[in-house]
Motif scaffolding. Structure first.
Motif, PDB file in Angstrom:
ATOM      1  N   ALA A 127      -0.556  -1.690   3.647  1.00  0.00           N
ATOM      2  CA  ALA A 127      -1.556  -0.777   3.094  1.00  0.00           C
ATOM      3  C   ALA A 127      -2.341  -0.092   4.212  1.00  0.00           C
ATOM      4  CB  ALA A 127      -2.501  -1.536   2.163  1.00  0.00           C
ATOM      5  N   ILE A 128      -2.751  -0.858   5.212  1.00  0.00           N
ATOM      6  CA  ILE A 128      -3.496  -0.286   6.340  1.00  0.00           C
ATOM      7  C   ILE A 128      -2.592   0.654   7.142  1.00  0.00           C
ATOM      8  CG2 ILE A 128      -4.622  -0.837   8.536  1.00  0.00           C
ATOM      9  CD1 ILE A 128      -5.689  -3.376   7.157  1.00  0.00           C
ATOM     10  N   GLY A 129      -1.342   0.243   7.383  1.00  0.00           N
ATOM     11  CA  GLY A 129      -0.384   1.087   8.110  1.00  0.00           C
ATOM     12  C   GLY A 129      -0.141   2.399   7.393  1.00  0.00           C
ATOM     13  N   PHE A 130       0.016   2.355   6.064  1.00  0.00           N
ATOM     14  CA  PHE A 130       0.216   3.575   5.286  1.00  0.00           C
ATOM     15  C   PHE A 130      -1.008   4.473   5.381  1.00  0.00           C
ATOM     16  CE2 PHE A 130      -0.175   5.961   1.305  1.00  0.00           C
ATOM     17  CZ  PHE A 130       0.971   6.737   1.390  1.00  0.00           C
ATOM     18  N   ALA A 131      -2.199   3.891   5.264  1.00  0.00           N
ATOM     19  CA  ALA A 131      -3.436   4.673   5.343  1.00  0.00           C
ATOM     20  C   ALA A 131      -3.575   5.322   6.719  1.00  0.00           C
ATOM     21  CB  ALA A 131      -4.638   3.780   5.044  1.00  0.00           C
ATOM     22  N   VAL A 132      -3.303   4.579   7.784  1.00  0.00           N
ATOM     23  CA  VAL A 132      -3.402   5.130   9.141  1.00  0.00           C
ATOM     24  C   VAL A 132      -2.379   6.252   9.317  1.00  0.00           C
ATOM     25  CG1 VAL A 132      -3.012   4.597  11.585  1.00  0.00           C
ATOM     26  CG2 VAL A 132      -4.410   3.077  10.190  1.00  0.00           C
ATOM     27  N   THR A 134       0.396 -11.773   1.272  1.00  0.00           N
ATOM     28  CA  THR A 134      -0.885 -11.062   1.211  1.00  0.00           C
ATOM     29  C   THR A 134      -1.148 -10.328   2.525  1.00  0.00           C
ATOM     30  OG1 THR A 134      -1.722 -12.782  -0.265  1.00  0.00           O
ATOM     31  CG2 THR A 134      -3.332 -11.319   0.711  1.00  0.00           C
ATOM     32  N   ALA A 135      -0.884 -11.002   3.655  1.00  0.00           N
ATOM     33  CA  ALA A 135      -1.089 -10.383   4.966  1.00  0.00           C
ATOM     34  C   ALA A 135      -0.147  -9.193   5.151  1.00  0.00           C
ATOM     35  CB  ALA A 135      -0.883 -11.409   6.068  1.00  0.00           C
ATOM     36  N   ALA A 136       1.113  -9.352   4.743  1.00  0.00           N
ATOM     37  CA  ALA A 136       2.081  -8.255   4.862  1.00  0.00           C
ATOM     38  C   ALA A 136       1.661  -7.079   3.991  1.00  0.00           C
ATOM     39  CB  ALA A 136       3.473  -8.738   4.485  1.00  0.00           C
ATOM     40  N   LEU A 137       1.172  -7.346   2.788  1.00  0.00           N
ATOM     41  CA  LEU A 137       0.706  -6.292   1.903  1.00  0.00           C
ATOM     42  C   LEU A 137      -0.499  -5.574   2.505  1.00  0.00           C
ATOM     43  CD1 LEU A 137       1.129  -4.914  -0.794  1.00  0.00           C
ATOM     44  CD2 LEU A 137      -0.370  -6.609  -1.834  1.00  0.00           C
TER      45      LEU A 137
END
Length: 181
Positions: free
Chosen positions: A15-20, A8-11
């Protein structure tokens, strides 16, 4: 539960890394596009200013070269006679370069030309002006580029007598570039 938590943390991090990444790529692209538009706009302003300056320079040089006081002073061929008259004209138009030569190309008055020379007949436009033609050119300077208009000082119509030349110039330097941002 630990595996579930790590997954869950990796996901979430992905997701946050992709958005940034997506947002930063978009912001950089928009900033570059805005900078390009600004440069194009500044280029158009500089081109417009240069065209207006060339027209103004040519008109001012032509009008000053046609003044009877200047013609009479240049016809004497005496630099001390020419200097106060020409200095007044230079002050009035606020040019960075103002050069008056006699019919042989010898300088009667030079302000703004570095280094001062006894004759500048070899500089662009002077030889052409001594034949009766007007010209516009650029002269490199240590602090920028001079936009120069050169024309004959002549008496008569049709086949005029050339008394000398008048060269007027304005400097394109960092100060002017700053004005255009």
């Amino acid at each position: 539960t630990n595996r579930m938590f790590l997954a869950t943390a990796a996901l979430a991090v992905l997701a946050i890394g992709f958005a940034v990444y997506f947002v930063s790529v978009r912001v950089v692209r928009d900033a570059e596009d805005e900078l390009s538009r600004g440069l194009i706009e500044a280029g158009k302003l500089v081109a417009q200013h240069r065209a207006t300056l060339v027209d103004t320079l040519s008109t001012e040089a032509e009008l000053i070269a046609d003044l009877p006081r200047l013609k009479a002073a240049v016809d004497t061929g005496d630099a001390p006679t020419v200097e106060p008259i020409v200095r007044d004209y230079q002050t009035r138009i606020g040019s960075d370069l103002f050069v008056v030569t006699d019919r042989n190309g010898y300088v009667l008055f030079a302000a703004g030309l570095q280094p001062p020379q006894a004759t500048i007949v070899n500089l662009p436009g002077i030889t052409r002006a001594l034949t009766g033609a007007e010209s516009s050119s650029f002269w490199p300077q240590p602090t920028g580029v001079l936009q120069v208009a050169t024309g004959p000082i002549a008496i008569g119509v049709g086949s005029p007598e050339i008394l000398g030349t008048l060269t007027v110039g304005f400097l394109f330097d960092n100060k002017l570039a700053t004005q255009f941002k």
